[in-house]
Design a protein around this motif. Structure first.
Motif, PDB file in Angstrom:
ATOM      1  N   TYR A  58      10.578   5.623  -6.844  1.00 38.90           N
ATOM      2  CA  TYR A  58      10.319   4.554  -5.883  1.00 38.90           C
ATOM      3  C   TYR A  58       9.206   3.636  -6.381  1.00 38.90           C
ATOM      4  CZ  TYR A  58       9.637   2.230  -1.386  1.00 38.90           C
ATOM      5  OH  TYR A  58       9.532   1.289  -0.393  1.00 38.90           O
ATOM      6  N   VAL A  59       8.114   4.222  -6.848  1.00 43.71           N
ATOM      7  CA  VAL A  59       6.969   3.419  -7.290  1.00 43.71           C
ATOM      8  C   VAL A  59       7.309   2.656  -8.571  1.00 43.71           C
ATOM      9  CG1 VAL A  59       4.558   3.490  -8.059  1.00 43.71           C
ATOM     10  CG2 VAL A  59       5.294   4.849  -6.086  1.00 43.71           C
ATOM     11  N   ALA A  60       8.026   3.276  -9.486  1.00 44.21           N
ATOM     12  CA  ALA A  60       8.432   2.578 -10.711  1.00 44.21           C
ATOM     13  C   ALA A  60       9.280   1.359 -10.364  1.00 44.21           C
ATOM     14  CB  ALA A  60       9.194   3.526 -11.636  1.00 44.21           C
ATOM     15  N   ASP A  61      10.178   1.500  -9.391  1.00 47.70           N
ATOM     16  CA  ASP A  61      11.000   0.373  -8.946  1.00 47.70           C
ATOM     17  C   ASP A  61      10.147  -0.694  -8.255  1.00 47.70           C
ATOM     18  OD1 ASP A  61      13.610  -0.928  -8.412  1.00 47.70           O
ATOM     19  OD2 ASP A  61      13.091  -0.502  -6.315  1.00 47.70           O
ATOM     20  N   LEU A  62       9.214  -0.281  -7.420  1.00 52.17           N
ATOM     21  CA  LEU A  62       8.338  -1.224  -6.712  1.00 52.17           C
ATOM     22  C   LEU A  62       7.503  -2.031  -7.709  1.00 52.17           C
ATOM     23  CD1 LEU A  62       7.639  -1.997  -3.775  1.00 52.17           C
ATOM     24  CD2 LEU A  62       5.823  -0.283  -3.848  1.00 52.17           C
ATOM     25  N   LYS A  63       7.065  -1.400  -8.780  1.00 50.96           N
ATOM     26  CA  LYS A  63       6.275  -2.103  -9.797  1.00 50.96           C
ATOM     27  C   LYS A  63       7.085  -3.213 -10.473  1.00 50.96           C
ATOM     28  CE  LYS A  63       3.511  -0.016 -12.619  1.00 50.96           C
ATOM     29  NZ  LYS A  63       2.769   0.877 -13.528  1.00 50.96           N
ATOM     30  N   GLU A  64       8.389  -3.057 -10.545  1.00 52.51           N
ATOM     31  CA  GLU A  64       9.256  -4.050 -11.185  1.00 52.51           C
ATOM     32  C   GLU A  64       9.533  -5.257 -10.288  1.00 52.51           C
ATOM     33  OE1 GLU A  64      10.339  -4.079 -14.319  1.00 52.51           O
ATOM     34  OE2 GLU A  64       9.289  -2.208 -14.749  1.00 52.51           O
ATOM     35  N   GLN A  65       9.299  -5.134  -8.997  1.00 47.35           N
ATOM     36  CA  GLN A  65       9.554  -6.222  -8.060  1.00 47.35           C
ATOM     37  C   GLN A  65       8.432  -7.250  -8.145  1.00 47.35           C
ATOM     38  OE1 GLN A  65      10.249  -4.549  -4.166  1.00 47.35           O
ATOM     39  NE2 GLN A  65      11.645  -3.005  -4.985  1.00 47.35           N
ATOM     40  N   SER A  66       8.692  -8.453  -7.668  1.00 45.40           N
ATOM     41  CA  SER A  66       7.651  -9.484  -7.701  1.00 45.40           C
ATOM     42  C   SER A  66       6.625  -9.213  -6.609  1.00 45.40           C
ATOM     43  CB  SER A  66       8.273 -10.870  -7.527  1.00 45.40           C
ATOM     44  OG  SER A  66       8.888 -10.962  -6.258  1.00 45.40           O
ATOM     45  N   GLY A  67       5.405  -9.675  -6.859  1.00 40.58           N
ATOM     46  CA  GLY A  67       4.348  -9.517  -5.874  1.00 40.58           C
ATOM     47  C   GLY A  67       3.021  -9.225  -6.527  1.00 40.58           C
ATOM     48  N   ILE A  75       0.859  -1.180   0.000  1.00 35.01           N
ATOM     49  CA  ILE A  75       0.000   0.000   0.000  1.00 35.01           C
ATOM     50  C   ILE A  75       0.895   1.229   0.000  1.00 35.01           C
ATOM     51  CG2 ILE A  75      -1.657   1.332   1.374  1.00 35.01           C
ATOM     52  CD1 ILE A  75      -2.866  -1.126   0.175  1.00 35.01           C
ATOM     53  N   LEU A  76       0.527   2.208  -0.816  1.00 33.15           N
ATOM     54  CA  LEU A  76       1.216   3.490  -0.850  1.00 33.15           C
ATOM     55  C   LEU A  76       0.366   4.502  -0.093  1.00 33.15           C
ATOM     56  CD1 LEU A  76       2.022   3.503  -4.674  1.00 33.15           C
ATOM     57  CD2 LEU A  76       3.469   2.637  -2.808  1.00 33.15           C
ATOM     58  N   ASN A 127       4.640  -2.986   9.890  1.00 33.04           N
ATOM     59  CA  ASN A 127       4.794  -3.197   8.448  1.00 33.04           C
ATOM     60  C   ASN A 127       4.863  -1.894   7.655  1.00 33.04           C
ATOM     61  OD1 ASN A 127       4.622  -6.093   8.689  1.00 33.04           O
ATOM     62  ND2 ASN A 127       2.439  -5.797   9.064  1.00 33.04           N
ATOM     63  N   THR A 128       5.445  -0.861   8.255  1.00 29.62           N
ATOM     64  CA  THR A 128       5.545   0.439   7.592  1.00 29.62           C
ATOM     65  C   THR A 128       6.992   0.743   7.233  1.00 29.62           C
ATOM     66  OG1 THR A 128       3.613   1.316   8.731  1.00 29.62           O
ATOM     67  CG2 THR A 128       5.187   2.924   7.882  1.00 29.62           C
ATOM     68  N   THR A 129       7.175   1.172   5.995  1.00 28.39           N
ATOM     69  CA  THR A 129       8.461   1.658   5.514  1.00 28.39           C
ATOM     70  C   THR A 129       8.308   3.131   5.208  1.00 28.39           C
ATOM     71  OG1 THR A 129       9.012  -0.473   4.520  1.00 28.39           O
ATOM     72  CG2 THR A 129      10.196   1.446   3.677  1.00 28.39           C
ATOM     73  N   LEU A 130       9.166   3.957   5.796  1.00 30.66           N
ATOM     74  CA  LEU A 130       9.147   5.390   5.510  1.00 30.66           C
ATOM     75  C   LEU A 130      10.007   5.640   4.281  1.00 30.66           C
ATOM     76  CD1 LEU A 130       9.521   6.790   9.131  1.00 30.66           C
ATOM     77  CD2 LEU A 130       7.424   6.295   7.848  1.00 30.66           C
ATOM     78  N   VAL A 131       9.479   6.410   3.341  1.00 34.87           N
ATOM     79  CA  VAL A 131      10.149   6.635   2.062  1.00 34.87           C
ATOM     80  C   VAL A 131      10.404   8.123   1.889  1.00 34.87           C
ATOM     81  CG1 VAL A 131       9.987   6.350  -0.437  1.00 34.87           C
ATOM     82  CG2 VAL A 131       8.910   4.668   1.080  1.00 34.87           C
ATOM     83  N   SER A 132      11.670   8.468   1.669  1.00 33.58           N
ATOM     84  CA  SER A 132      12.007   9.862   1.370  1.00 33.58           C
ATOM     85  C   SER A 132      12.500  10.010  -0.064  1.00 33.58           C
ATOM     86  CB  SER A 132      13.067  10.374   2.355  1.00 33.58           C
ATOM     87  OG  SER A 132      14.242   9.592   2.263  1.00 33.58           O
ATOM     88  N   ALA A 133      12.618   8.901  -0.780  1.00 32.37           N
ATOM     89  CA  ALA A 133      13.054   8.913  -2.183  1.00 32.37           C
ATOM     90  C   ALA A 133      11.985   9.574  -3.047  1.00 32.37           C
ATOM     91  CB  ALA A 133      13.294   7.478  -2.656  1.00 32.37           C
ATOM     92  N   PRO A 134      12.365  10.034  -4.240  1.00 33.01           N
ATOM     93  CA  PRO A 134      11.352  10.586  -5.153  1.00 33.01           C
ATOM     94  C   PRO A 134      10.244   9.560  -5.419  1.00 33.01           C
ATOM     95  CG  PRO A 134      13.559  11.074  -5.953  1.00 33.01           C
ATOM     96  CD  PRO A 134      13.716  10.131  -4.788  1.00 33.01           C
ATOM     97  N   VAL A 135       9.004  10.019  -5.326  1.00 33.18           N
ATOM     98  CA  VAL A 135       7.833   9.146  -5.429  1.00 33.18           C
ATOM     99  C   VAL A 135       7.843   8.340  -6.719  1.00 33.18           C
ATOM    100  CG1 VAL A 135       5.314   9.153  -5.656  1.00 33.18           C
ATOM    101  CG2 VAL A 135       6.413  10.605  -3.954  1.00 33.18           C
ATOM    102  N   THR A 136       8.024   9.009  -7.847  1.00 34.70           N
ATOM    103  CA  THR A 136       7.911   8.304  -9.126  1.00 34.70           C
ATOM    104  C   THR A 136       8.999   7.249  -9.290  1.00 34.70           C
ATOM    105  OG1 THR A 136       9.087  10.112 -10.230  1.00 34.70           O
ATOM    106  CG2 THR A 136       6.678  10.153 -10.301  1.00 34.70           C
TER     107      THR A 136
END
Length: 180
Positions: free
Chosen positions: A100-109, A44-45, A89-98
């Motif tokens: 980070y999400v583009a990378d997350l989409k490439e991961q399995s799941g 979840i984002l 189960n929370t990860t805090l993200v300070s990386a650029p949103v786009t």
């Protein structure tokens, strides 16, 4: 590649639900629709505002099926500072949103959900990173409030599914163009 699925409750005039009195159709059809959406999501984002609001409610809620889902699913919270309250189960993200999400989409799941988080949703829509919209459209005109779709360029969507509740709420599924 994983899908990013944006889920929002909106009025007929596009106002996003944020503790308003115009939405009154949370019946069995709504729960069935929500169950169908969340059963495919592993991540979840969340924007910081939604996180701060939800962390005070969901960890102790018994509203099912969402309470078990949101409390056990990996949450990625976009923020520049540490929240006052922690949530499992929370990860805090300070990386650029786009990025980070583009990378997350490439991961399995499974699917990656966005629930609430209007500003985050708008950023990902503009970047072409949202693959599917799951909208709950209330049979009400809110008049005022924040809108998810505001000031954006034209996007033509492909309608995948339409359902409705007995009270007239629509459950719409759209495929989004995946390029900005």
């Amino acid at each position: 590649m994983r899908k990013v699925v944006l889920y929002h409750i909106v009025s007929l005039d596009g106002v996003a639900y944020e503790e308003s009195d115009w939405f009154d159709d949370g019946g069995d059809e709504m729960i069935a629709n929500l169950s169908q959406i969340i059963e495919t999501q592993d991540d979840i984002l969340l924007g910081r505002g939604t996180y701060d609001y939800w962390v005070g409610y969901w960890p102790t809620s018994d509203f099912q099926p969402f309470a078990d889902f949101i409390n056990t699913t990996r949450k990625h919270v976009f923020t520049s500072s540490k929240p006052d309250q922690e949530w499992a189960n929370t990860t805090l993200v300070s990386a650029p949103v786009t990025d980070y999400v583009a990378d997350l989409k490439e991961q399995s799941g499974g699917d990656i959900g966005i629930h609430g988080s209007i500003s985050l949703a708008q950023s990902l829509l503009r970047a072409g990173l949202v693959d599917e919209l799951r909208l709950v459209v209330a049979a009400a005109v809110a008049g005022q409030g924040r809108r998810v779709f505001e000031g954006d360029a034209l996007q033509k969507l492909q309608l995948l599914d339409v359902q409705r509740s007995l009270k007239g709420t629509l459950f719409l599924t759209y495929r989004c163009p995946t390029t900005p």
